[in-house]
Scaffold this motif. Structure first.
Motif, short mmCIF file in Angstrom:
data_model
loop_
_atom_site.label_atom_id
_atom_site.label_comp_id
_atom_site.label_asym_id
_atom_site.label_seq_id
_atom_site.Cartn_x
_atom_site.Cartn_y
_atom_site.Cartn_z
N VAL A 12 0.85 -1.18 0.00
CA VAL A 12 0.00 0.00 0.00
C VAL A 12 0.88 1.23 0.00
O VAL A 12 1.87 1.31 0.73
CB VAL A 12 -0.92 0.02 1.25
CG1 VAL A 12 -1.76 1.29 1.28
CG2 VAL A 12 -1.81 -1.20 1.29
N GLY A 13 0.53 2.20 -0.82
CA GLY A 13 1.18 3.50 -0.84
C GLY A 13 0.12 4.57 -0.70
O GLY A 13 -0.87 4.56 -1.43
N LEU A 23 3.62 7.38 2.07
CA LEU A 23 3.59 6.40 3.15
C LEU A 23 3.43 5.03 2.52
O LEU A 23 2.46 4.77 1.83
CB LEU A 23 2.42 6.72 4.08
CG LEU A 23 2.16 5.79 5.25
CD1 LEU A 23 3.36 5.78 6.19
CD2 LEU A 23 0.93 6.26 6.01
N ASN A 24 4.41 4.14 2.71
CA ASN A 24 4.40 2.80 2.13
C ASN A 24 4.48 1.74 3.21
O ASN A 24 5.29 1.86 4.14
CB ASN A 24 5.60 2.61 1.18
CG ASN A 24 5.49 3.50 -0.03
OD1 ASN A 24 4.61 3.32 -0.85
ND2 ASN A 24 6.38 4.47 -0.14
N PHE A 25 3.65 0.70 3.07
CA PHE A 25 3.68 -0.41 4.03
C PHE A 25 3.00 -1.62 3.42
O PHE A 25 2.29 -1.53 2.43
CB PHE A 25 3.01 -0.01 5.36
CG PHE A 25 1.57 0.42 5.23
CD1 PHE A 25 0.54 -0.48 5.47
CD2 PHE A 25 1.25 1.72 4.89
CE1 PHE A 25 -0.79 -0.09 5.36
CE2 PHE A 25 -0.08 2.12 4.77
CZ PHE A 25 -1.10 1.21 5.02
N ALA A 32 -9.27 -5.70 -2.18
CA ALA A 32 -10.70 -5.35 -2.14
C ALA A 32 -11.09 -4.76 -0.78
O ALA A 32 -11.85 -3.79 -0.71
CB ALA A 32 -11.55 -6.57 -2.46
N ASP A 33 -10.54 -5.33 0.31
CA ASP A 33 -10.82 -4.81 1.64
C ASP A 33 -10.22 -3.42 1.84
O ASP A 33 -10.83 -2.55 2.46
CB ASP A 33 -10.29 -5.76 2.72
CG ASP A 33 -11.08 -7.06 2.82
OD1 ASP A 33 -12.23 -7.11 2.33
OD2 ASP A 33 -10.52 -8.02 3.39
N ILE A 34 -9.02 -3.21 1.31
CA ILE A 34 -8.37 -1.91 1.42
C ILE A 34 -9.17 -0.87 0.64
O ILE A 34 -9.42 0.23 1.14
CB ILE A 34 -6.91 -1.98 0.91
CG1 ILE A 34 -6.10 -2.93 1.79
CG2 ILE A 34 -6.28 -0.59 0.87
CD1 ILE A 34 -4.75 -3.32 1.21
N LYS A 35 -9.58 -1.23 -0.57
CA LYS A 35 -10.37 -0.31 -1.38
C LYS A 35 -11.68 0.05 -0.68
O LYS A 35 -12.09 1.22 -0.66
CB LYS A 35 -10.67 -0.95 -2.74
CG LYS A 35 -11.45 -0.04 -3.67
CD LYS A 35 -11.67 -0.69 -5.03
CE LYS A 35 -12.48 0.21 -5.93
NZ LYS A 35 -12.72 -0.39 -7.24
N ALA A 36 -12.32 -0.93 -0.06
CA ALA A 36 -13.57 -0.67 0.66
C ALA A 36 -13.33 0.28 1.84
O ALA A 36 -14.14 1.18 2.10
CB ALA A 36 -14.18 -1.98 1.13
N LYS A 64 -6.87 14.47 4.09
CA LYS A 64 -5.45 14.60 3.77
C LYS A 64 -4.96 13.55 2.78
O LYS A 64 -3.79 13.55 2.40
CB LYS A 64 -4.60 14.49 5.05
CG LYS A 64 -4.91 15.58 6.07
CD LYS A 64 -4.59 16.94 5.51
CE LYS A 64 -4.87 18.01 6.54
NZ LYS A 64 -4.81 19.35 5.98
N ILE A 65 -5.85 12.65 2.34
CA ILE A 65 -5.46 11.60 1.40
C ILE A 65 -5.39 12.18 -0.01
O ILE A 65 -6.38 12.73 -0.51
CB ILE A 65 -6.46 10.43 1.43
CG1 ILE A 65 -6.46 9.77 2.82
CG2 ILE A 65 -6.13 9.40 0.35
CD1 ILE A 65 -7.56 8.74 3.00
N GLY A 66 -4.21 12.07 -0.63
CA GLY A 66 -4.06 12.51 -2.01
C GLY A 66 -4.46 11.38 -2.94
O GLY A 66 -5.29 11.53 -3.83
N TYR A 67 -3.87 10.20 -2.73
CA TYR A 67 -4.23 8.99 -3.47
C TYR A 67 -3.78 7.78 -2.68
O TYR A 67 -2.95 7.89 -1.78
CB TYR A 67 -3.64 8.97 -4.88
CG TYR A 67 -2.14 8.90 -4.95
CD1 TYR A 67 -1.45 7.70 -4.83
CD2 TYR A 67 -1.38 10.05 -5.13
CE1 TYR A 67 -0.07 7.64 -4.88
CE2 TYR A 67 0.00 10.01 -5.19
CZ TYR A 67 0.65 8.79 -5.06
OH TYR A 67 2.01 8.74 -5.11
N VAL A 68 -4.35 6.64 -3.01
CA VAL A 68 -3.96 5.37 -2.40
C VAL A 68 -3.63 4.41 -3.53
O VAL A 68 -4.43 4.21 -4.44
CB VAL A 68 -5.07 4.78 -1.52
CG1 VAL A 68 -4.65 3.44 -0.94
CG2 VAL A 68 -5.43 5.76 -0.40
N GLU A 69 -2.44 3.84 -3.48
CA GLU A 69 -2.00 2.85 -4.48
C GLU A 69 -1.94 1.49 -3.80
O GLU A 69 -1.35 1.32 -2.74
CB GLU A 69 -0.61 3.24 -5.00
CG GLU A 69 -0.08 2.29 -6.04
CD GLU A 69 1.29 2.72 -6.55
OE1 GLU A 69 1.75 2.12 -7.52
OE2 GLU A 69 1.90 3.64 -5.96
N ILE A 70 -2.61 0.51 -4.41
CA ILE A 70 -2.65 -0.84 -3.86
C ILE A 70 -1.97 -1.78 -4.84
O ILE A 70 -2.30 -1.80 -6.00
CB ILE A 70 -4.09 -1.32 -3.61
CG1 ILE A 70 -4.84 -0.30 -2.75
CG2 ILE A 70 -4.11 -2.68 -2.96
CD1 ILE A 70 -6.33 -0.53 -2.69
#
Length: 70
Positions: A12-13, A23-25, A32-36, A64-70
């Motif tokens: 996840v980024g 932020l990467n981890f 699918a759970d992260i997207k939800a 404050k979220i710009g984008y989320v990369e999964i």
């Protein structure tokens, strides 16, 4: 001795506004759970809370979220 990463972990980024680095981890949740979780946090304007593979909780305010990369 290093800790083994879970083979089923999702990378996840998260880009946080006004912060220069991402932020990467590794997260034990499925993509699918992260997207939800991201969708729910953005819709309700509540903090996004995810856990990494070591059990640490990462909390980011929805505004404050710009984008989320999964």
């Amino acid at each position: 001795m290093s800790a083994k990463k879970s083979e089923k972990a999702s990378k996840v980024g998260i880009s946080i506004t006004n912060v220069g680095s991402e932020l990467n981890f590794d997260c034990p949740s499925t993509p699918a759970d992260i997207k939800a979780a991201v969708t729910a946090a953005l819709s309700a304007q509540t903090p996004l809370a995810l856990q990494d593979v070591q059990g640490h909780e990462i909390i980011v305010p929805a505004d404050k979220i710009g984008y989320v990369e999964i």
